[in-house]
Write a protein that holds these residues in place. Structure first.
Motif, PDB file in Angstrom:
ATOM      1  N   ASP A  58      69.522 116.058  88.785  1.00  0.00           N
ATOM      2  CA  ASP A  58      68.213 115.443  89.027  1.00  0.00           C
ATOM      3  C   ASP A  58      68.184 114.687  90.352  1.00  0.00           C
ATOM      4  OD1 ASP A  58      66.531 115.982  86.503  1.00  0.00           O
ATOM      5  OD2 ASP A  58      68.519 115.460  85.756  1.00  0.00           O
ATOM      6  N   VAL A 115      80.267 110.929  86.584  1.00  0.00           N
ATOM      7  CA  VAL A 115      80.872 111.549  85.407  1.00  0.00           C
ATOM      8  C   VAL A 115      80.011 112.709  84.907  1.00  0.00           C
ATOM      9  CG1 VAL A 115      82.044 109.435  84.682  1.00  0.00           C
ATOM     10  CG2 VAL A 115      79.749 109.937  83.803  1.00  0.00           C
ATOM     11  N   THR A 116      80.607 113.602  84.133  1.00  0.00           N
ATOM     12  CA  THR A 116      79.871 114.739  83.590  1.00  0.00           C
ATOM     13  C   THR A 116      78.653 114.224  82.823  1.00  0.00           C
ATOM     14  OG1 THR A 116      82.040 115.679  83.247  1.00  0.00           O
ATOM     15  CG2 THR A 116      80.187 116.900  82.349  1.00  0.00           C
ATOM     16  N   GLY A 117      77.501 114.797  83.099  1.00  0.00           N
ATOM     17  CA  GLY A 117      76.294 114.363  82.399  1.00  0.00           C
ATOM     18  C   GLY A 117      75.632 113.138  83.002  1.00  0.00           C
ATOM     19  N   SER A 118      76.071 112.745  84.201  1.00  0.00           N
ATOM     20  CA  SER A 118      75.479 111.549  84.802  1.00  0.00           C
ATOM     21  C   SER A 118      74.142 111.857  85.479  1.00  0.00           C
ATOM     22  CB  SER A 118      76.454 110.927  85.801  1.00  0.00           C
ATOM     23  OG  SER A 118      76.826 111.855  86.783  1.00  0.00           O
ATOM     24  N   GLY A 119      73.739 113.113  85.438  1.00  0.00           N
ATOM     25  CA  GLY A 119      72.419 113.449  85.976  1.00  0.00           C
ATOM     26  C   GLY A 119      72.415 113.723  87.473  1.00  0.00           C
ATOM     27  N   LYS A 120      73.477 114.359  87.947  1.00  0.00           N
ATOM     28  CA  LYS A 120      73.552 114.659  89.374  1.00  0.00           C
ATOM     29  C   LYS A 120      72.486 115.669  89.790  1.00  0.00           C
ATOM     30  CE  LYS A 120      78.092 115.513  89.134  1.00  0.00           C
ATOM     31  NZ  LYS A 120      78.481 114.943  87.831  1.00  0.00           N
ATOM     32  N   GLN A 172      71.113 106.671  89.582  1.00  0.00           N
ATOM     33  CA  GLN A 172      70.609 107.852  90.272  1.00  0.00           C
ATOM     34  C   GLN A 172      69.755 107.437  91.467  1.00  0.00           C
ATOM     35  OE1 GLN A 172      68.836 109.328  86.600  1.00  0.00           O
ATOM     36  NE2 GLN A 172      69.988 111.239  86.800  1.00  0.00           N
ATOM     37  N   ALA A 207      73.743 110.010  81.719  1.00  0.00           N
ATOM     38  CA  ALA A 207      72.312 109.713  81.773  1.00  0.00           C
ATOM     39  C   ALA A 207      71.723 109.602  80.376  1.00  0.00           C
ATOM     40  CB  ALA A 207      71.589 110.795  82.569  1.00  0.00           C
ATOM     41  N   GLN A 208      72.256 110.406  79.473  1.00  0.00           N
ATOM     42  CA  GLN A 208      71.792 110.328  78.089  1.00  0.00           C
ATOM     43  C   GLN A 208      72.954 109.818  77.249  1.00  0.00           C
ATOM     44  OE1 GLN A 208      70.853 114.469  77.941  1.00  0.00           O
ATOM     45  NE2 GLN A 208      68.660 114.096  77.893  1.00  0.00           N
ATOM     46  N   LYS A 236      60.193 121.400  82.211  1.00  0.00           N
ATOM     47  CA  LYS A 236      60.634 120.076  81.778  1.00  0.00           C
ATOM     48  C   LYS A 236      59.811 119.004  82.476  1.00  0.00           C
ATOM     49  CE  LYS A 236      65.458 119.596  80.455  1.00  0.00           C
ATOM     50  NZ  LYS A 236      66.687 118.937  80.861  1.00  0.00           N
ATOM     51  N   LEU A 272      64.368 108.641  87.284  1.00  0.00           N
ATOM     52  CA  LEU A 272      65.773 108.393  87.589  1.00  0.00           C
ATOM     53  C   LEU A 272      66.173 106.982  87.146  1.00  0.00           C
ATOM     54  CD1 LEU A 272      66.176 109.956  91.154  1.00  0.00           C
ATOM     55  CD2 LEU A 272      66.479 111.036  88.925  1.00  0.00           C
ATOM     56  N   ASN A 273      67.400 106.879  86.646  1.00  0.00           N
ATOM     57  CA  ASN A 273      67.914 105.551  86.284  1.00  0.00           C
ATOM     58  C   ASN A 273      68.431 104.853  87.551  1.00  0.00           C
ATOM     59  OD1 ASN A 273      70.590 106.379  86.797  1.00  0.00           O
ATOM     60  ND2 ASN A 273      70.820 107.177  84.728  1.00  0.00           N
ATOM     61  N   ILE A 316      61.924 113.754  85.314  1.00  0.00           N
ATOM     62  CA  ILE A 316      62.710 112.652  84.765  1.00  0.00           C
ATOM     63  C   ILE A 316      62.574 111.421  85.648  1.00  0.00           C
ATOM     64  CG2 ILE A 316      65.131 111.906  84.636  1.00  0.00           C
ATOM     65  CD1 ILE A 316      65.689 114.637  83.318  1.00  0.00           C
ATOM     66  N   ARG A 336      66.492 124.806  86.335  1.00  0.00           N
ATOM     67  CA  ARG A 336      66.040 123.416  86.528  1.00  0.00           C
ATOM     68  C   ARG A 336      65.331 123.239  87.867  1.00  0.00           C
ATOM     69  NH1 ARG A 336      70.743 119.570  84.522  1.00  0.00           N
ATOM     70  NH2 ARG A 336      69.286 117.942  85.142  1.00  0.00           N
TER      71      ARG A 336
HETATM   72  P1  ADP Z   1      75.710 116.334  85.721  1.00  0.00           P
HETATM   73  O1  ADP Z   1      75.322 117.457  86.622  1.00  0.00           O
HETATM   74  O2  ADP Z   1      75.867 115.038  86.452  1.00  0.00           O
HETATM   75  O3  ADP Z   1      76.885 116.650  84.854  1.00  0.00           O
HETATM   76  P2  ADP Z   1      73.172 116.819  84.522  1.00  0.00           P
HETATM   77  O4  ADP Z   1      72.413 116.752  85.800  1.00  0.00           O
HETATM   78  O5  ADP Z   1      73.428 118.154  83.946  1.00  0.00           O
HETATM   79  O6  ADP Z   1      74.531 116.036  84.708  1.00  0.00           O
HETATM   80  O7  ADP Z   1      72.409 115.878  83.460  1.00  0.00           O
HETATM   81  C1  ADP Z   1      72.779 115.822  82.114  1.00  0.00           C
HETATM   82  C2  ADP Z   1      71.567 115.668  81.240  1.00  0.00           C
HETATM   83  O8  ADP Z   1      70.970 114.382  81.430  1.00  0.00           O
HETATM   84  C3  ADP Z   1      70.470 116.674  81.545  1.00  0.00           C
HETATM   85  O9  ADP Z   1      70.002 117.200  80.341  1.00  0.00           O
HETATM   86  C4  ADP Z   1      69.398 115.866  82.243  1.00  0.00           C
HETATM   87  O10 ADP Z   1      68.124 116.399  82.008  1.00  0.00           O
HETATM   88  C5  ADP Z   1      69.567 114.506  81.631  1.00  0.00           C
HETATM   89  N1  ADP Z   1      69.124 113.421  82.524  1.00  0.00           N
HETATM   90  C6  ADP Z   1      69.365 113.306  83.834  1.00  0.00           C
HETATM   91  N2  ADP Z   1      68.836 112.172  84.340  1.00  0.00           N
HETATM   92  C7  ADP Z   1      68.240 111.527  83.299  1.00  0.00           C
HETATM   93  C8  ADP Z   1      67.534 110.289  83.182  1.00  0.00           C
HETATM   94  N3  ADP Z   1      67.343 109.485  84.230  1.00  0.00           N
HETATM   95  N4  ADP Z   1      67.075 109.974  81.958  1.00  0.00           N
HETATM   96  C9  ADP Z   1      67.285 110.761  80.906  1.00  0.00           C
HETATM   97  N5  ADP Z   1      67.940 111.924  80.954  1.00  0.00           N
HETATM   98  C10 ADP Z   1      68.428 112.328  82.130  1.00  0.00           C
END
Ligand code: ADP
Ligand code: ZN
Ligand code: ZN
Length: 752
Positions: free
Chosen positions: A252, A245-250, A221, A402-403, A212, A217-218, A215, A284
């Motif tokens: 990364d 929250v779920t999907g917040s990109g932890k 993050q 994050a998305q 991949k 970071l926003n 990324i 990852r």
């Molecule tokens: P969490 O563990 O917080 O639930 P994830 O780490 O699994 O979330 O991230 C969810 C998705 O968002 C992943 O597919 C990841 O690649 C994507 N993602 C994370 N950070 C970013 C970013 N800054 N911009 C775009 N996509 C991101």
């Protein structure tokens, strides 16, 4: 002249609390160069030999020379702990009131069992030959060989001269020579061979490795990363909670933090609660760190774990990703500990030393002066409270995904308004319709059934009331034989009349739904799609887990019914509906954690829906739509849930406002179990003191497991750091019935 150490302090590895101090042994002359802190040794003890751990060497002993015995032999080639790990072992032993040996054993290589031979573990190591030129020998022989005739051999020597040491297979390939030529040079001593154990990839490391793109970071993050980096730069112990929250990109954020740690030439430990979460996490990390990262968990067999352990010991990996036991791997130069899904009860070890991985990790961070990073969408109440109140703790919140994706639609079905005589309450008409409509669109459905739920409680089918003990605010347990409702915490009991104390109707019913029943109901109604079931009963067979998932994932509509096992990590695209059918069973847990667990679990299960662009829907069937948990789940409001739950806990002095210690006595004779628990209660009463209180004794919520009766008593301690030594002293002096067992659970995650 250098004074050599003559004596060693050795902790004997036997399971007895009353041996809580080391013994002095003499180091015999033939072993004097070998003995150091952290070694496993064999020593005479009473009339036998026992295994022990060297914790210190010294040149004087207080004891009479005649009383001191000799160390017999050394069992481990290398020390299994250093002074810092020793500090941690000592802490574990004291905090969880366990013999030193039991705590130390957590740190020794798996399967080694203190024996010298690795044969016992069945490990077959893979060695490779590393070849290099023996220059002296070459000079010596050079004149005697006709190099024109032995052109290939000359080429090998030239290759080694310019390349230095090289693995045999590579040499043969690069030079294009035969093995016979190499062998000749080895036998004549011109080439020196060094054997090296090879690092192996295990089947658990099958990450997709999509490489991949990194990324960006926003801002959320970035601020979380900044909080971590601030600490990394200072070389201090600090705790950081990422509430995202779920999907917040932890993930990364973890990766970026590890990048920084590795750049500083340190290593990282990444913990995850469940084996099922490892593949995703690993792939990852692997796409970023390649072969520098490995996994470690209890599903690897002993041989694999042993080998992996040695690799980590040898410093072959810079990042270890694993479940709770990986906290004890011999990773050196650790620069960060990351605990993902911090709230998960699987971080608690349920046998032997009942440690909480989080507590151990935090202590380790403190000893090593490194940051401990925790992440969760629904942090544990205790962790969250500490993050707010402790000085060396930073809370970072990430409120957005994050998305971008469309939000989940959450809905409740009020079971109180369902007429039991006309309609099924397991799969209500409304849920049935929803399932049908999703299947018609070729979507997938997950039906979640909580099994940890406890069926021995009663609920009012009119008003949803669950009768509770006023003193503990926990559901009563229904005892069929006596016709009574019993509180399994304090022992209080009332007569069961079937009448609801809240609405007055005669509508109390015993609660409970079997997963098989749910499956057959769904099979009956949805004959045209696969109805799959995943719980620990069907997945005991190896691989069946994978097979069930494969069927579920294959194109077209399908239904998966599952327990806790499916709540975590399941990432299937076309799931558009999650139905939670017996949400109240969580409310029936006689455990003060029930609100927390219910909130976490429902949030987690809900996260299985709507993972792609398709909109996701969650339907929760409940008798208690107005309860605090349900309202906050529906509003997706962790903050509000946390605040209310914290006040509940404050009122009844549950953690974080106390430490909880659960002491269970189990045995085959209920009379003897009761006798012991009563006696122990008496003895503990005085020790407990003002700031603490005692509950019980009472039958444990699971009051009989496998022919063993279980009674327990609980202590709500104001401060465990002062009370634990006193309790430890009492336990040491306590003579229980021989056939009974005492189980100590400090800060239990389940009180069952
Ligand atoms: P969490 O563990 O917080 O639930 P994830 O780490 O699994 O979330 O991230 C969810 C998705 O968002 C992943 O597919 C990841 O690649 C994507 N993602 C994370 N950070 C970013 C970013 N800054 N911009 C775009 N996509 C991101
Ligand atoms: Zn009622
Ligand atoms: Zn009670």
């Amino acid at each position: 002249m250098k004074i050599s150490n003559k004596y060693a302090e050795v902790f004997i590895d036997i399971k007895a609390l009353n041996i809580s101090h080391p013994f002095d042994y003499r180091i015999p002359v033939n072993l004097s160069s070998e003995i150091s802190t952290g070694l496993i040794v064999r020593v005479p003890f009473k009339n036998r030999f026992e295994t022990g751990y060297v914790i210190k060497t010294k040149d004087k002993s207080e004891l009479n020379e005649k009383e001191i015995k000799n160390i017999k032999e050394v069992l481990s080639k290398k020390p299994v702990f250093d002074s810092k790990k020793l500090e941690l072992i000592t802490w574990i032993s004291r905090y969880y009131i366990q013999p030193f040996g039991s705590a130390a054993r957590l740190f020794i290589p798996p399967g080694e069992k203190c024996k010298r031979s690795s044969a016992r573990t069945g490990v077959k190591f893979v060695f490779k030959d590393y070849l290099s030129l023996n220059n002296n020998k070459y000079k010596e022989c050079r004149g005697g060989i006709n190099w024109k005739k032995n052109y290939s051999k000359k080429k090998i020597i030239d290759y080694l001269t310019s390349n230095g040491e090289v693995v045999k297979e590579k040499l043969i390939e690069d030079v294009g020579c035969s093995y016979a030529n190499v062998r000749f040079l080895i036998e004549s001593g011109i080439i020196t061979v060094r054997k090296e154990r090879q690092k192996r990839d295990f089947k658990y490391e099958y990450g997709e490795n999509k490489n991949k793109k990194r990324i960006n970071l926003n801002p959320y993050q970035k601020s979380a990363l900044q909080a971590i980096e601030n600490v990394l730069d200072k070389d201090v112990f600090h705790k950081i909670l990422i509430e995202g929250v779920t999907g917040s990109g932890k993930t990364d954020i973890y990766i970026a933090a590890c990048r920084k740690v590795l750049n500083n030439n340190r290593r990282a430990l990444v913990l995850t609660p469940e084996i099922s979460l490892i593949p995703q996490l690993f792939s990852r990390f692997q796409s970023e760190f390649k072969e520098r990262v490995c996994v470690y968990h209890s599903n690897m067999n002993v041989a694999e774990r042993y080998e992996r352990w040695l690799d980590i010991w040898d410093g072959r990996f810079d990042i270890v990703i694993g479940t709770r036991s990986s906290i004890f791997t011999p990773l050196s130069n650790t620069g960060i500990i990351i605990i993902d899904e911090e709230h998960d009860p699987s971080y608690k070890e349920g046998t032997a030393v009942r440690y909480n991985t989080g507590e151990v990790a935090i202590k380790m961070g403190e000893i090593l002066n490194i940051p401990v990073v925790m992440g969760s969408a629904t942090p544990g109440i205790v962790t969250r409270y500490k993050a707010e109140t402790e000085k060396d703790f930073t809370l970072v919140k990430i409120p957005v995904k994050a998305q971008s994706s469309s939000p989940l639609e959450m809905r409740m079905i009020d079971l109180r308004s369902v007429d039991h005589r006309k309609e099924d309450t397991i799969i209500t008409g409304e849920l049935f319709k929803e399932i049908k409509s999703e299947l018609a669109k070729n979507n997938k459905v997950i039906i979640f059934l909580n099994r940890r739920g406890y069926s021995n409680f009663v609920i009012c089918s009119k008003c949803g009331n669950v009768p509770k003990c006023p003193a503990c605010d926990l559901p009563y347990n229904y005892h069929r034989d006596t016709g009574k409702l019993v509180c399994h915490h304090c022992g209080r009991e009332i007569v069961y009349t079937g009448k609801c104390d809240k609405c007055g109707s005669n509508s109390l019913v015993l609660y409970g739904t079997g997963i098989q029943k749910v499956q057959s109901k769904l099979e009956e109604r949805f004959k045209e799609v696969p109805v799959l079931r995943m719980d620990s009963d069907v997945t005991v067979k190896k691989k069946s887990h994978q097979e069930i998932l494969k069927k579920f994932i294959s194109p077209g509509g399908s239904i998966l019914i599952g327990t806790q096992m499916i709540a975590k990590g399941l990432d299937v695209g076309d799931v558009t509906l999650v139905g939670i059918i017996n949400s109240d069973s969580m409310m029936g847990l006689p455990d003060y954690h029930m609100n927390e667990r219910a909130y976490q679990l429902i949030t987690q299960v809900s996260g299985r829906a709507g993972r792609t662009s398709k909109k996701g829907k969650v339907i929760i069937q409940t008798y208690n739509p107005d309860s605090m948990v349900m309202k906050n789940v529906l509003g997706n409001d962790y903050e509000s849930f946390y605040k209310q739950e914290l006040e509940n806990r404050r009122e009844l002095k549950y953690p974080p406002f106390s430490y909880l210690i659960n002491i269970i006595i189990s045995g085959k004779s209920e009379e003897k179990v009761k006798e012991d628990i009563r006696e122990l209660t008496l003895r503990l009463k005085d020790a407990v003191g003002e700031n603490s209180s005692m509950l019980g004794p009472a039958p444990a919520p699971f009051s009989k497991i496998n022919k063993f009766y279980r009674w327990h008593l609980m202590i709500k301690a104001g401060n465990w750091d002062t009370l634990n030594d006193r309790i430890s002293e009492i336990l040491k002096g306590f003579k229980k019935n021989n056939e009974n067992k005492i189980i100590l659970d400090i800060n239990p995650v389940w009180i069952l």
